[in-house]
Design an enzyme around this catalytic site. Sequence first.
Site, PDB file in Angstrom:
ATOM      1  N   THR A 199      -2.456  -3.804  -0.265  1.00 20.19           N
ATOM      2  CA  THR A 199      -1.213  -3.464   0.450  1.00 20.19           C
ATOM      3  C   THR A 199      -0.560  -2.233  -0.154  1.00 20.19           C
ATOM      4  O   THR A 199       0.068  -1.442   0.549  1.00 20.19           O
ATOM      5  CB  THR A 199      -0.197  -4.632   0.448  1.00 20.19           C
ATOM      6  OG1 THR A 199       0.257  -4.865  -0.888  1.00 20.19           O
ATOM      7  CG2 THR A 199      -0.791  -5.887   1.042  1.00 20.19           C
TER       8      THR A 199
ATOM      9  N   HIS B  57       3.003  -2.460 -11.452  1.00 22.61           N
ATOM     10  CA  HIS B  57       3.005  -3.826 -11.968  1.00 22.61           C
ATOM     11  C   HIS B  57       4.187  -4.578 -11.335  1.00 22.61           C
ATOM     12  O   HIS B  57       5.289  -4.012 -11.242  1.00 22.61           O
ATOM     13  CB  HIS B  57       3.113  -3.835 -13.495  1.00 22.61           C
ATOM     14  CG  HIS B  57       3.091  -5.216 -14.090  1.00 22.61           C
ATOM     15  ND1 HIS B  57       1.930  -5.958 -14.207  1.00 22.61           N
ATOM     16  CD2 HIS B  57       4.097  -5.997 -14.543  1.00 22.61           C
ATOM     17  CE1 HIS B  57       2.238  -7.142 -14.718  1.00 22.61           C
ATOM     18  NE2 HIS B  57       3.533  -7.194 -14.933  1.00 22.61           N
TER      19      HIS B  57
HETATM   20  C1  GRF Z   1       0.592  -6.313  -6.453  1.00 21.60           C
HETATM   21  O1  GRF Z   1       1.632  -7.217  -6.749  1.00 21.60           O
HETATM   22  C2  GRF Z   1       0.510  -5.281  -7.559  1.00 21.60           C
HETATM   23  O2  GRF Z   1       1.746  -5.085  -8.208  1.00 21.60           O
HETATM   24  C3  GRF Z   1      -0.446  -5.879  -8.504  1.00 21.60           C
HETATM   25  O3  GRF Z   1      -1.437  -6.440  -7.658  1.00 21.60           O
HETATM   26  C4  GRF Z   1      -0.767  -7.022  -6.524  1.00 21.60           C
HETATM   27  C5  GRF Z   1      -1.614  -6.893  -5.284  1.00 21.60           C
HETATM   28  O4  GRF Z   1      -1.571  -5.578  -4.859  1.00 21.60           O
HETATM   29  N1  GRF Z   1      -0.936  -4.917  -9.443  1.00 21.60           N
HETATM   30  P1  GRF Z   1      -2.251  -5.100  -3.475  1.00 21.60           P
HETATM   31  O5  GRF Z   1      -1.632  -5.901  -2.357  1.00 21.60           O
HETATM   32  O6  GRF Z   1      -3.742  -5.384  -3.605  1.00 21.60           O
HETATM   33  O7  GRF Z   1      -1.915  -3.654  -3.414  1.00 21.60           O
END
Ligand code: GRF
Length: 205
Positions: free
Chosen positions: A13, A107
């Site tokens: 995302t 993070h």
């Molecule tokens: C998110 O909360 C990010 O902060 C962490 O991994 C989670 C998933 O990220 N590092 P995404 O939806 O795969 O970008």
Amino acid sequence: MYKIAVLISGGGTNLQSIIDKVKAGYLDCKIEIVISDNEKAYGIERAKENDIYAVALSKKQYGDKLSDEILKISQERNVDLIVTAGFLSIIKGDLLKKFKNRIINIHPSLIPSFCGKGMYGLNVHEAAIEYGVKISGCTVHFVDEGTDTGPIIIQKSVPVFAEDTAEELQKRVLEKEHEALPEAIKLIETGKVKVHERKVIIENN
Ligand code: GRF
């Protein structure tokens, strides 16, 4: 053209937020490559849907050499900035040296709270709720040899309510992540970010 590589392990995302900001003209960069350490990551689909070259590097196959392979690809493709976005493998070795202060990570907490080994995904939000904090949020930081320990570029906060579930807090924080990461990329691509030891100085104009 300023080139970025986005490293993922899952849903992507945050990758999607970068894709959207490039399309909207907010970011003036090219996502040169998406690299996943998980061939099943949905983020690979997101890249393909947007005609972005994506490659899966199997942790089993590369093991300790994963960072070296990422460095090789990044150098071959003249990548300017590496963005780890939901990337679960450790960055180490020459990649860290050759890309010092050119790798950023997002993070899902206000570092130095709820970060470090084992603090990823829902674990982070469960720990924050368990502790009873009243605010949480996200942090974009430079990647150094530690885990979530590099100089901080941007932080964005959200309220934490007593009745929150970890999923509800995760959703609230993710919305801020999707703002913070593109903002950090824009600051870096426009040369507005300087690092002095642990301090990140951002030019205002
Ligand atoms: C998110 O909360 C990010 O902060 C962490 O991994 C989670 C998933 O990220 N590092 P995404 O939806 O795969 O970008």
